[in-house]
Design an enzyme around this catalytic site. Structure first.
Site, mmCIF file in Angstrom:
data_model
loop_
_atom_site.group_PDB
_atom_site.id
_atom_site.type_symbol
_atom_site.label_atom_id
_atom_site.label_comp_id
_atom_site.label_asym_id
_atom_site.label_seq_id
_atom_site.Cartn_x
_atom_site.Cartn_y
_atom_site.Cartn_z
ATOM 1 N N GLY A 72 20.834 73.946 67.415
ATOM 2 C CA GLY A 72 20.702 73.273 66.114
ATOM 3 C C GLY A 72 21.714 72.142 65.987
ATOM 4 O O GLY A 72 22.877 72.319 66.333
ATOM 5 N N ARG A 85 16.250 73.451 71.704
ATOM 6 C CA ARG A 85 16.517 74.795 72.203
ATOM 7 C C ARG A 85 15.626 74.897 73.438
ATOM 8 O O ARG A 85 14.438 74.610 73.361
ATOM 9 C CB ARG A 85 16.171 75.846 71.161
ATOM 10 C CG ARG A 85 16.894 75.616 69.810
ATOM 11 C CD ARG A 85 16.776 76.812 68.897
ATOM 12 N NE ARG A 85 17.142 76.507 67.514
ATOM 13 C CZ ARG A 85 18.380 76.544 67.029
ATOM 14 N NH1 ARG A 85 19.389 76.844 67.816
ATOM 15 N NH2 ARG A 85 18.622 76.271 65.748
ATOM 16 N N CYS A 86 16.221 75.261 74.577
ATOM 17 C CA CYS A 86 15.495 75.102 75.840
ATOM 18 C C CYS A 86 15.371 76.422 76.612
ATOM 19 O O CYS A 86 16.216 76.744 77.446
ATOM 20 C CB CYS A 86 16.216 74.052 76.693
ATOM 21 S SG CYS A 86 15.465 73.756 78.285
ATOM 22 N N ASP A 126 26.475 79.406 70.653
ATOM 23 C CA ASP A 126 26.679 80.339 71.777
ATOM 24 C C ASP A 126 25.679 80.143 72.913
ATOM 25 O O ASP A 126 26.037 80.295 74.081
ATOM 26 C CB ASP A 126 26.727 81.799 71.283
ATOM 27 C CG ASP A 126 25.506 82.169 70.450
ATOM 28 O OD1 ASP A 126 24.658 81.297 70.202
ATOM 29 O OD2 ASP A 126 25.408 83.350 70.061
ATOM 30 N N GLY A 127 24.430 79.761 72.588
ATOM 31 C CA GLY A 127 23.449 79.495 73.643
ATOM 32 C C GLY A 127 23.922 78.336 74.520
ATOM 33 O O GLY A 127 23.764 78.343 75.751
ATOM 34 N N ASP A 142 29.700 80.802 63.076
ATOM 35 C CA ASP A 142 29.435 82.177 63.498
ATOM 36 C C ASP A 142 29.880 82.442 64.934
ATOM 37 O O ASP A 142 29.342 83.312 65.608
ATOM 38 C CB ASP A 142 27.933 82.486 63.342
ATOM 39 C CG ASP A 142 27.078 81.596 64.234
ATOM 40 O OD1 ASP A 142 27.581 80.589 64.759
ATOM 41 O OD2 ASP A 142 25.890 81.913 64.426
ATOM 42 N N ARG A 183 22.634 73.145 38.600
ATOM 43 C CA ARG A 183 23.295 73.768 37.445
ATOM 44 C C ARG A 183 23.025 72.971 36.161
ATOM 45 O O ARG A 183 22.799 73.555 35.101
ATOM 46 C CB ARG A 183 24.807 73.865 37.693
ATOM 47 C CG ARG A 183 25.545 74.560 36.579
ATOM 48 C CD ARG A 183 26.995 74.728 36.894
ATOM 49 N NE ARG A 183 27.247 75.788 37.847
ATOM 50 C CZ ARG A 183 27.115 77.084 37.592
ATOM 51 N NH1 ARG A 183 26.680 77.494 36.411
ATOM 52 N NH2 ARG A 183 27.384 77.981 38.497
ATOM 53 N N ARG A 226 22.069 81.759 59.504
ATOM 54 C CA ARG A 226 21.553 82.793 60.434
ATOM 55 C C ARG A 226 22.058 84.162 59.984
ATOM 56 O O ARG A 226 21.841 84.519 58.832
ATOM 57 C CB ARG A 226 21.996 82.477 61.865
ATOM 58 C CG ARG A 226 21.006 82.959 62.907
ATOM 59 C CD ARG A 226 21.492 82.618 64.295
ATOM 60 N NE ARG A 226 21.321 81.229 64.622
ATOM 61 C CZ ARG A 226 20.198 80.695 65.097
ATOM 62 N NH1 ARG A 226 19.149 81.457 65.304
ATOM 63 N NH2 ARG A 226 20.118 79.413 65.385
ATOM 64 N N HIS A 282 17.119 73.092 56.116
ATOM 65 C CA HIS A 282 17.696 72.086 57.016
ATOM 66 C C HIS A 282 18.365 70.924 56.310
ATOM 67 O O HIS A 282 19.097 70.162 56.939
ATOM 68 C CB HIS A 282 16.604 71.557 57.951
ATOM 69 C CG HIS A 282 16.078 72.608 58.885
ATOM 70 N ND1 HIS A 282 15.121 73.523 58.494
ATOM 71 C CD2 HIS A 282 16.402 72.913 60.161
ATOM 72 C CE1 HIS A 282 14.862 74.338 59.506
ATOM 73 N NE2 HIS A 282 15.625 74.003 60.526
HETATM 74 O O1 F6P Z 1 22.283 77.610 63.788
HETATM 75 C C1 F6P Z 1 22.030 76.642 62.810
HETATM 76 C C2 F6P Z 1 20.807 77.002 62.028
HETATM 77 O O2 F6P Z 1 20.570 75.957 61.098
HETATM 78 C C3 F6P Z 1 20.831 78.341 61.317
HETATM 79 O O3 F6P Z 1 21.574 78.317 60.128
HETATM 80 C C4 F6P Z 1 19.367 78.596 61.108
HETATM 81 O O4 F6P Z 1 19.101 79.969 61.017
HETATM 82 C C5 F6P Z 1 18.744 78.018 62.355
HETATM 83 O O5 F6P Z 1 19.687 77.092 62.867
HETATM 84 C C6 F6P Z 1 17.435 77.312 62.135
HETATM 85 O O6 F6P Z 1 16.942 76.920 63.351
HETATM 86 P P1 F6P Z 1 15.807 75.816 63.551
HETATM 87 O O7 F6P Z 1 16.423 74.483 63.315
HETATM 88 O O8 F6P Z 1 15.386 75.996 64.964
HETATM 89 O O9 F6P Z 1 14.759 76.097 62.545
#
Ligand code: F6P
Length: 358
Positions: A14, A75-76, A106-107, A132, A157, A174, A258
């Site tokens: 991400g 993500r690969c 971590d990936g 995290d 608000r 996450r 996002h």
């Molecule tokens: O790790 C960052 C993050 O935005 C998380 O907060 C969320 O769960 C995930 O990535 C969403 O992933 P994607 O962009 O693949 O939908």
């Protein structure tokens, strides 16, 4: 000066605000040391496909404050296969890439350690809004994402106040509740629900009723996306429904998703990104690799990637048999201490959130 002539830099997983600041700092520090830099487009996928571009001071000029990642990300799953990794190494060999700086979560670090093992020394930089990664106190992007959530809730608000409504807000993170906790504290939410701490729904509903009875008009409840129903659907939406039904308070729902991952990085994210990146390049040049740059007690230090990944599993209760075999008793104690530190951080933030939630 250096054994390295060329390093590659990539962003993976991400995207996070501050990734461009990392790349810029890697490029400028390396060029300054007489080392060429290539940018890898689209993370490990770009490494497999050989999608590279030479980086110059001009190519990173003016990019410190830009959100997203100009190197793109992905993500690969392919990279996790032997063929994928072999192709990535082949790209490095064919293009004389001597080392890699890999920015992500971590990936991404697993990828960096795989590349190091296959002869391409690599260093990881923690770029994710989730904060995290157990081995580091801070991951690049958190500060920007929280500032965005807080600003958006400030706007919500206003309208909650005008219309005497409550707004349930779901934020990313996450399985980690940090974004939700900081957001709840900084936006004065009346309740927060995160995966790490049992949530007392009944007490929350009672509290909302009592606050309304006492005259409170606008209210915010923050829920981390990691809060799931047993069927894995979002608990945030369930909670919104129950608040409406059981308190009589008109309740709206917003999922920020996002939108809080984009935007211009804050000063904190730019500076920590630059510091981590500069140190990563210097370490690589001095022969150090297979580490992730971490912020620990205010200092940027390298932490062995394997240690970081296993400490992470320990904290998340995901240790597999044999995971600790390669570590000394002292290292295992250090991992336990880190896991404890993370638990205490969450507990402390949660308690602050509870104490200001009225
Ligand atoms: O790790 C960052 C993050 O935005 C998380 O907060 C969320 O769960 C995930 O990535 C969403 O992933 P994607 O962009 O693949 O939908």
């Amino acid at each position: 000066m250096a054994a390295f002539r060329k390093i590659g830099v990539l962003t993976s997983g991400g995207d996070a605000p501050g990734m461009n600041a990392c790349v810029k700092a890697v490029v400028n520090r390396a060029l300054e040391m007489g080392i060429e830099v290539v940018g890898v487009n689209g993370g490990y996928k770009g490494l497999i496909d050989g999608d590279l571009m030479p980086m110059t001071q001009q190519s990173v000029g003016g990019t410190m404050g830009l959100g997203g990642t100009l190197l793109y990300s992905s993500r690969c799953p392919e990279f996790k296969t032997e063929e994928g990794m072999a192709a990535a190494v082949a790209t490095c060999r064919a293009n004389n890439i001597d080392a890699l700086v890999c920015i992500g979560g971590d990936g991404t670090f697993r990828g960096a350690t795989d590349m190091t093992r296959r002869g391409i020394p690599s260093i990881g930089l923690p770029g994710t809004i989730d904060n995290d990664i157990t081995a580091t106190d801070y991951t690049i992007g958190l500060d920007t994402s929280i500032n965005t959530t807080v600003q958006m809730i400030d706007n919500l608000r206003d309208t909650c106040e005008s219309h005497e409504r409550l707004n349930v807000v779901e934020v990313m993170g996450r399985d980690c509740g940090q974004i939700a906790l900081y957001t709840a504290i900084a936006s004065g939410a009346v309740a927060v629900a995160i995966p790490e701490v049992p949530f007392d729904e009944k007490a929350t509903l009672e509290k909302i009723k009592a606050l309304r009875a006492a005259g409170k008009r606008g209210m915010i409840v923050v829920v981390s996306e990691g809060m799931r129903n047993p069927d894995d659907s979002a608990y945030s939406e369930t909670l919104r429904k129950r608040i409406t039904e059981q308190t009589g308070v008109e309740t709206k729902f917003a999922r920020f998703a996002h939108v809080v991952r984009g935007g211009r990085p804050t000063m904190k994210d730019r500076t920590i990104a630059a510091e981590m990146a500069v140190k990563a390049v210097e370490l690589l040049v001095n022969g150090k690799s297979n580490v992730v740059m971490c912020e620990l007690d205010g200092k940027v230090v390298p932490v062995d990637i394997q240690f970081a990944l296993i400490a992470d599993r320990m904290y998340k209760n995901k240790l597999k048999p044999g995971d600790l075999d390669a570590f000394t008793a002292e290292q295992i104690e250090d991992m336990k201490a880190l896991a404890q530190k993370r638990r205490e951080e969450i507990a402390n933030l949660y308690s602050v959130a509870q104490n200001v939630a009225f």
